[in-house]
Design an enzyme around this catalytic site. Structure first.
Site, short mmCIF file in Angstrom:
data_model
loop_
_atom_site.label_atom_id
_atom_site.label_comp_id
_atom_site.label_asym_id
_atom_site.label_seq_id
_atom_site.Cartn_x
_atom_site.Cartn_y
_atom_site.Cartn_z
CB SER A 72 -0.93 0.02 1.22
OG SER A 72 -0.17 0.06 2.42
CG PHE A 75 -0.74 3.57 -5.07
CD1 PHE A 75 -1.56 2.46 -5.17
CD2 PHE A 75 0.53 3.40 -4.56
CE1 PHE A 75 -1.12 1.21 -4.77
CE2 PHE A 75 0.98 2.16 -4.14
CZ PHE A 75 0.15 1.06 -4.25
CB ALA A 77 -4.34 -1.11 -0.79
CG ASP A 205 7.28 6.74 -11.70
OD1 ASP A 205 8.41 7.20 -11.44
OD2 ASP A 205 6.50 6.35 -10.82
#
Length: 349
Positions: A72, A75, A77, A205
């Protein structure tokens, strides 16, 4: 100081509210013997539906059962689950109290890879804007289950599964990666990037923590919450880059607020490859100093270590890294251009 990263208040037009083609009710979470099962409930009148182009991936809630949490963060979980009897990973994206627009953009960005299938990309199985009524969730995404080991774990030895037998070898808590492994991982990553870029998708990313390792040792690129889709026929997005991503892996042109191109992922790959070889963090200074130095003084992680000079493979990887993190976007190789050299390197190991 570099220009602040612009923040744009927009969502892609095709992701504007639209009627889903299949019913999608807000589920209820009911504790079960071995986990939690999602069952259909009463739809919320304010629930946004998936747009028609994504209606194929609506979730059959009565066939989804959560088994255990995998992780988690800010953002939301991620859970290990079963869907139609198959093991999957389920991401529940939570609404951010600080930045709801960023949460929405992250959820829809994850669906940029919906319907795409490739050996080196984590596949989206299904998705829904519905979520358990008791949770502050923006939506749910079901993905193929790859495991819970990332390239970050492999590099830095932070997962027990990758630390077995190290004490016998006199290691210091992590197992050394061979040049062969470095080349194989790099080949997988660039193969995945070449596919994504051919589909007009830029990840934005890319880093070891967002690359999952299968039980067979293959790399799969995941976590598309920062991704953007390039306009068809164009090599760059008409939007400047939004906030998000990881500053240590962020291309200098994005730090300056310039347009997004696929070459931004190539820069991130170069930093990632350096980490694979060196097994160190790329920068240790203060965040703002690093941002400024990367843009103004072309700061990069050092390439003076012996490992980059002692062998032909090390020298070749050094050359690839140097080319991929150049400040000038046009001087960086594309993923498609990188692949032949990496594959040749792999074949000659």
């Amino acid at each position: 100081m570099p220009s602040p990263i612009p923040f744009n208040s927009f969502l892609p037009l095709e992701l504007s509210p639209s009627a889903d083609l299949r019913p999608c009710s807000s589920p209820v979470v009911i504790p079960g013997k071995d986990g939690k099962a999602f069952l259909g409930g009463t739809p919320s009148p304010r629930t946004r539906r998936l747009p028609p182009r994504l209606a194929w991936c609506s979730i059959d809630w009565d066939r989804l059962c959560l088994l255990q949490p995998l992780g988690s963060g800010g953002f939301g979980a991620v859970y290990k689950a079963t869907y139609h009897g198959v093991t999957v990973a389920v991401k529940q994206v939570k609404k951010s109290s600080k930045n709801r627009l960023a949460s929405r953009q992250s959820f829809w960005a994850e669906l940029n890879v919906a319907r795409l299938q490739h050996d080196n990309v984590v596949r989206v199985v299904a998705a829904s804007t519905c979520a358990p009524a008791s949770q502050n969730s923006l939506g749910t995404i079901i993905m193929e289950y790859v495991g819970n080991v990332t390239l970050h774990h492999v590099i830095y030895g932070t997962r027990d599964a990758w630390r077995q037998g190290e004490e016998e070898e006199g290691g210091c808590g992590r197992k050394a990666l061979s040049m062969a492994e470095a080349v194989c991982y790099s080949c997988d990553i660039v193969t995945g990037l070449a596919f994504l870029h051919s589909q007009g998708i830029v990840h934005l990313d890319l880093k070891p923590a967002n690359i999952l390792i299968t039980e067979h040792g293959a790399c799969k690129i995941g976590d598309f919450g920062c991704s953007q889709r390039l306009e068809e026929g164009l090599s760059q997005s008409h939007h400047v880059c939004q906030q998000g991503g990881t500053y240590t892996h962020r291309a200098p042109e994005l730090l300056k607020g310039e347009r997004v191109t696929a070459k931004a992922d190539i820069y991130s790959f170069a930093i990632t490859l350096w980490q694979i070889v060196m097994r160190e963090q790329p920068y240790l200074g203060e965040r703002q100093y690093v941002l400024y130095a990367v843009v103004a003084y072309n700061l990069r992680p050092p390439l003076a270590a012996a490992i980059f000079h002692e062998s032909a493979v090390g020298q070749r990887l050094r050359s690839i890294i140097s080319c991929c993190w150049k400040a000038d976007v046009e001087e960086r190789l594309s993923a498609a251009q990188l692949l032949p050299s990496l594959r040749a390197l792999k074949e000659n190991l």
